[in-house]
Design a protein around this motif. Structure first.
Motif, short mmCIF file in Angstrom:
data_model
loop_
_atom_site.label_atom_id
_atom_site.label_comp_id
_atom_site.label_asym_id
_atom_site.label_seq_id
_atom_site.Cartn_x
_atom_site.Cartn_y
_atom_site.Cartn_z
N LEU A 356 -10.95 -5.55 -9.90
CA LEU A 356 -10.03 -6.70 -9.91
C LEU A 356 -8.63 -6.35 -10.41
O LEU A 356 -7.78 -7.22 -10.56
CB LEU A 356 -10.60 -7.81 -10.80
CG LEU A 356 -11.94 -8.38 -10.34
CD1 LEU A 356 -12.62 -9.14 -11.48
CD2 LEU A 356 -11.74 -9.31 -9.15
N ARG A 357 -8.37 -5.08 -10.71
CA ARG A 357 -7.06 -4.70 -11.25
C ARG A 357 -6.00 -4.69 -10.14
O ARG A 357 -6.31 -4.78 -8.96
CB ARG A 357 -7.15 -3.30 -11.89
CG ARG A 357 -8.10 -3.23 -13.08
CD ARG A 357 -8.22 -1.81 -13.60
NE ARG A 357 -8.67 -0.90 -12.56
CZ ARG A 357 -8.39 0.40 -12.52
NH1 ARG A 357 -7.64 0.94 -13.47
NH2 ARG A 357 -8.85 1.16 -11.54
N GLY A 358 -4.75 -4.55 -10.54
CA GLY A 358 -3.66 -4.49 -9.57
C GLY A 358 -3.71 -3.21 -8.75
O GLY A 358 -4.33 -2.21 -9.15
N PHE A 360 -1.44 -1.04 -8.21
CA PHE A 360 -0.77 0.10 -8.85
C PHE A 360 -1.77 0.91 -9.66
O PHE A 360 -1.85 2.14 -9.55
CB PHE A 360 0.34 -0.42 -9.76
CG PHE A 360 1.10 0.67 -10.48
CD1 PHE A 360 2.14 1.35 -9.85
CD2 PHE A 360 0.76 1.01 -11.78
CE1 PHE A 360 2.84 2.35 -10.51
CE2 PHE A 360 1.45 2.02 -12.45
CZ PHE A 360 2.48 2.69 -11.81
N ALA A 361 -2.58 0.21 -10.45
CA ALA A 361 -3.54 0.88 -11.31
C ALA A 361 -4.71 1.44 -10.48
O ALA A 361 -5.18 2.55 -10.71
CB ALA A 361 -4.06 -0.08 -12.37
N VAL A 374 -7.40 -7.60 -5.99
CA VAL A 374 -6.70 -7.97 -7.21
C VAL A 374 -7.02 -9.42 -7.59
O VAL A 374 -7.23 -10.26 -6.72
CB VAL A 374 -5.19 -7.72 -7.05
CG1 VAL A 374 -4.62 -8.54 -5.92
CG2 VAL A 374 -4.43 -7.99 -8.33
N ASP A 375 -7.12 -9.69 -8.90
CA ASP A 375 -7.64 -11.00 -9.37
C ASP A 375 -6.96 -12.20 -8.72
O ASP A 375 -7.62 -13.17 -8.36
CB ASP A 375 -7.58 -11.10 -10.90
CG ASP A 375 -6.23 -10.70 -11.49
OD1 ASP A 375 -5.23 -10.73 -10.74
OD2 ASP A 375 -6.16 -10.36 -12.68
N PRO A 399 -10.11 -4.37 -16.55
CA PRO A 399 -9.81 -3.38 -17.59
C PRO A 399 -10.78 -3.36 -18.76
O PRO A 399 -11.25 -2.29 -19.15
CB PRO A 399 -8.40 -3.79 -18.06
CG PRO A 399 -7.80 -4.49 -16.92
CD PRO A 399 -8.92 -5.19 -16.23
N LYS A 403 -12.13 -10.45 -17.83
CA LYS A 403 -11.94 -11.17 -16.57
C LYS A 403 -13.17 -11.07 -15.70
O LYS A 403 -13.59 -12.03 -15.07
CB LYS A 403 -10.75 -10.58 -15.81
CG LYS A 403 -9.42 -11.20 -16.16
CD LYS A 403 -8.34 -10.61 -15.26
CE LYS A 403 -6.97 -10.92 -15.83
NZ LYS A 403 -5.94 -10.03 -15.32
#
Lengths: 439, 480
Positions: A356-358, A360-361, A374-375, A399, A403
């Motif tokens: 669920l991270r962005g 970029f990461a 992504v969330d 992370p 979430k």
């Protein structure tokens, strides 16, 4: 009504009465001068055009840029005027405080430069004001420019002397108002209109409104900042009163909801300040009086301003299937697995792993064969229903596992049969030495 | 003349407690002389904790480094060493000082202009070298190879960044490389993988604008991505300090004071400063020009709250909040507050020597101290001192200029009239609070052979306030 150019439609705005049951004044007729109905949307259309047109022919010949220190309506009007005449427009500003205006300026092709903030380790010898900085920057670039100089240019006042003020007098049967209330920004409209009204009727009372010192109201300067305005002369006002941002929004709501005038916070401040001032004298009056205030621009550009200061006004009811509707008990009951259990589960069952991270990461490092949703996007999908087959096992990853626990709980509530959250998230995964890949 | 233009300082409970002891500061000044610097080592431990709490609230890992240059006290550095806090050193002297205080080499960050000796000792003890240029990295790599030093952890400092849409301008910096030069940094590091270990990227901008810092932080994230793509494994971003301090107790006093200052410069009210000094403002044809060049002494968002605001901000192009991007990318966040770490950690006391009224009617209060001992004015921090003894409460406030002990016209400790609750008398103490960050002895010297302030540490022990010389303080003292 037929015109050859949109520029010809600047001015001649209506003067509309505010209904007595809205303002509650018994002896005063209160009128709003609807400057928001100018073609580019604000009172600044008049001075922008009046200041720009003077040097325009020469600027076009030389290909100069139009420049102004503005982050608001003057910049907007000048950007349109510059674009219409094929000239670049550059706006220099301390901070763009209204994001909608910033986007609109970029859309119109303007260049915006934000000056640096104050230094932390102060150099007391560095006392350049934004105007000096702008001049230095422009001369460094070596190209020509037409600086409209709204805080010092007499053509700013003149625009209101020759048009706004005359229209008000004409619309009030040649008499003009007894009281004129105006917000002080560049002091152009307030001073320009006030001087003509006073020439016409020396008895007119002029009320200048400024922002409270710690507050920001678009288009209005605070009590200190007005002293930096060349066009500002305190003797033009009978009184100067302060309005807070909250009061400006209250006034704006009354204009919007009760009067059908879709003015922004500047107009709201003018209305609020006008009624507050007039209430105090209304009781003492024995004959009827007339008062005029200016509605400077429209409300649409100020949604983020309102959201920041009065989020309650824009609050939506919680949407269905959103994590905001979960109870603590539901979140606590969500199924979760630690890193060792997750690795075993992946090896044996191959659940769908949703990260669920962005992006970029995720692009930098992620669990092998995981899917990146992504969330924010996952939220959208969930509003419509379960985006994953109810019997397809799914491991949610974020992370630190906070979430993902909420989304596991939500999926479970929506009927999913085996949604689990990775306890401790990617951080725990990394700390346990489990493999992360980069594709 | 107004005697209610106060700028009352913000006081922590500890500082208030020290001021309330009738004999403590007078006895200390009697023993150690005027001026006297006092530090509160226990306060810095509390301050570190506030920064850690901000990191924790965003689930972030990382270190808090104290920027040593803000104060050279041994007591403060020893107290930090006791708490396993890192220190950012900017000279060989500071590095030696910190090592002597018991700080492990691995917890030290070496920044600023560095000579070979400084680089060698930093590398020797395993400190992180925060490099300003490709040349510095090359010199360090050569040094490590030729002196058979262990591989050194390095950070590369970035200082200029491109912005999309609105052009965000920043003051040019002497330190660091442009975001576009990250490739050159990586080329160099690539050649020296045995000598240098890339820990990550850093920035430190001299500005209080959050938008500039958000752009810089995003620039570091993009540099981390570039490094990862080239086979490095950077793990931390260092965002320096510059979080600011709120010096004043009351916003309204600040708002009122600054408004009146502008009016004084315009000449519509009596002068509030020596020779109507405008602090950068000047009057031209009835309009204020220039800019008020003073520190924003009242700051509603400062220190840990400022860090929190930065972390909560959305990245200009990557879209998510800074904290989310750091956390999701598994990066540690290092912070290096200096001034903002020393909030409420010290005060400076000076004895009143003479009180007189000039021909023009101004009251001059001369102190046994000078403007280099107490440099709040140099840093343009406008804040009233505290007068001891406080007076009965029935006295009339009085506006005075505080002057220094140097035989120089410009030795004014305040160029503005400060409002004191009563007229001081020789022998009274004037106490400047919150001086630990930069105002204490940063620029103090022996000009005219005047003494430099002694420095003492004050701490709680056995339910009372105790003190010792700064040099004599070790963290075993006191109740903690």
């Amino acid at each position: 009504m037929r015109y050859d150019s949109i520029l010809d439609t600047i001015g001649d705005t209506p003067l509309v009465r505010v209904a007595p049951e809205v303002h509650g004044l018994r002896n005063i007729d209160l009128y709003a001068k609807l400057e928001m109905l100018n073609p580019f949307g604000s009172v600044k259309d008049r001075p922008a055009w009046n200041m720009a047109k003077e040097g325009l022919a020469g600027a076009i010949e030389r290909g100069d840029s139009i420049v102004e220190l503005s982050s608001g309506n003057t910049a907007k009007a000048l950007a349109v005027i510059a674009a219409m005449h094929g000239l670049p427009f550059k706006s220099v500003t301390n901070r763009m405080k209204v994001p909608e205006i910033k986007d609109l300026l970029l859309l119109l092709g303007a260049q915006i430069e934000e000056l640096p903030g104050q230094t932390e380790c102060l150099d007391p010898t560095d006392t350049e004001d934004p105007l000096t900085r702008m001049y230095r920057m422009l001369s460094e670039e070596g190209s020509g420019y037409l600086h409209t100089d709204q805080y010092f240019n007499p053509r700013n006042l003149e625009a209101h002397r020759i048009s706004t003020a005359q229209e008000v007098i004409k619309d009030l049967d040649g008499r003009g108002p007894d009281i004129f209330i105006a917000c002080v920004g560049t002091a152009g409209s307030s001073t320009g209109v006030a001087t003509v009204l006073r020439e016409h009727n020396p008895q007119v009372a002029v009320v200048g409104l400024v922002a409270q010192k710690s507050d920001f109201i678009p288009g209005i300067r605070n009590i200190d900042e007005v002293n930096e305005v060349g066009l500002f002369d305190p003797s033009n006002y009978d009184t100067i009163e302060a309005v807070s941002a909250q009061e400006a929004i209250d006034g704006m709501l009354t204009l919007n909801r009760r009067c059908g005038m879709l003015g922004g916070p500047t107009g709201g401040a003018a209305y609020f300040g006008a009624v507050r001032h007039l209430k105090a004298i209304d009781e003492t009056l024995t004959e009827r009086r007339t008062a005029v205030f200016i509605v400077c621009d429209r409300v649409e550009s100020y949604m983020s301003y309102v959201r920041q200061r009065r989020p309650d006004l824009l609050k939506q009811p919680p949407r269905p299937n959103s994590v905001g509707t979960l109870t603590d008990a539901e979140v606590a009951a969500a199924a979760s697995v630690d890193v060792a259990q997750a690795r075993q589960w992946i090896a044996e069952t191959a659940p769908l792993v949703v990260d669920l991270r962005g992006a970029f990461a995720y692009a930098a490092l992620h669990i092998e064969n995981s899917v990146n949703i992504v969330d924010e996007l996952f939220d959208e999908l969930l509003h419509g229903g379960l985006p994953i087959g109810a019997s397809r096992p799914v491991l949610l990853v974020c992370p630190v596992g906070e979430k993902s626990a909420r989304y596991a709980a939500l999926l479970t509530r929506m009927g999913h049969q085996d949604a689990r959250s990775l306890r401790g998230g990617v951080v725990a995964w990394r700390d346990a030495g489990a493999p992360l890949v980069r594709d | 003349m107004d005697t209610d233009l106060f700028l009352k300082p913000s006081l922590s409970d500890s500082v208030r407690g020290i001021l309330d002891q009738p004999d403590l500061l007078p006895d200390m000044v009697e023993a150690l002389g005027s001026p006297l610097n006092v530090v509160l080592p226990h306060q810095i431990t509390d301050n570190v904790e506030r920064y850690r709490e901000v990191l924790t609230s965003h689930h972030l890992c990382g270190e808090v480094f104290f920027a040593h240059k803000a104060n050279r006290s041994s007591a403060l550095v020893r107290q930090l060493a006791a708490g396993d806090t890192g220190v950012d050193v900017a000279s060989l002297g500071e590095l030696r000082h910190v090592l002597e205080a018991g700080c492990a080499g691995r917890r030290i960050m070496a920044t600023g202009p560095k000579d070979t000796d400084f680089l060698w000792l930093a590398a020797r003890v395993g400190a992180v070298v925060n490099a300003d240029s490709v040349q510095e990295l090359a010199e360090l790599a050569a040094l490590v190879a030729s002196h058979r030093l262990p591989r050194v952890r390095v950070m590369a400092r970035l200082s200029a960044f491109d912005s999309a849409g609105v052009r965000v301008l920043s003051r040019p910096s002497r330190f660091g490389v442009h975001g576009r030069e990250v490739g050159l940094v990586l080329d160099l590091l690539d050649k020296h993988r045995d000598e240098l270990d890339l820990l990550g990227f850093a920035y430190h901008l001299d500005t209080n604008a959050l938008t500039e810092k958000a752009l810089a932080l995003e620039g570091c994230l993009l540099a981390m991505r570039e490094a990862s793509a080239r086979g490095f494994s950077p793990s931390a971003i260092d965002i320096g300090g510059g979080f600011g301090v709120n010096y004043l107790a009351d916003r309204e006093e600040w708002d009122r004071y600054t408004t009146e200052l502008g009016r004084a410069v315009l000449g519509v009210r009596p002068a509030m400063t020596w020779q109507n000094h405008g602090y950068g403002l000047r009057a031209e044809a009835g309009t204020l020009r220039g800019a008020l060049g003073v520190y924003p002494a009242y700051r509603p968002v400062a220190g840990p709250a400022y860090l929190d605001a930065l972390l909560t901000l959305d990245a200009p192009t990557l879209g998510r909040s800074m904290a989310t991007l750091l956390l999701e990318s598994l990066y540690d966040l290092h912070v290096e507050p200096g001034r903002a770490m020393l909030d409420q950690c010290g005060l400076t006391a000076a004895r009143v020597v003479e009180v007189r009224t000039t021909h023009a009617g101004d009251v001059l209060v001369r102190l046994a101290a000078n403007s280099r001992d107490i440099s709040t004015e140099d840093h343009a921090v406008l804040m009233d001192p505290v007068l001891l003894p406080p007076g009965s409460g029935e006295d009339d406030p009085v506006g005075v200029y505080l002057s220094g002990n140097l035989c120089l016209e410009d030795d004014l400790i305040t160029r503005r009239k400060v409002t004191l609750p009563r007229l001081p008398a020789p022998g009274d103490l004037v106490v400047f609070v919150n001086t630990a960050g930069y105002f204490m002895d940063f620029a103090a010297d022996h000009a005219l052979m005047q003494p430099i302030a002694a420095k003492a540490a004050v701490y709680r022990a056995g339910g009372t306030w105790k003190w010792c010389l700064d040099e004599q303080y070790w963290p075993v003292k006191g109740d903690r």
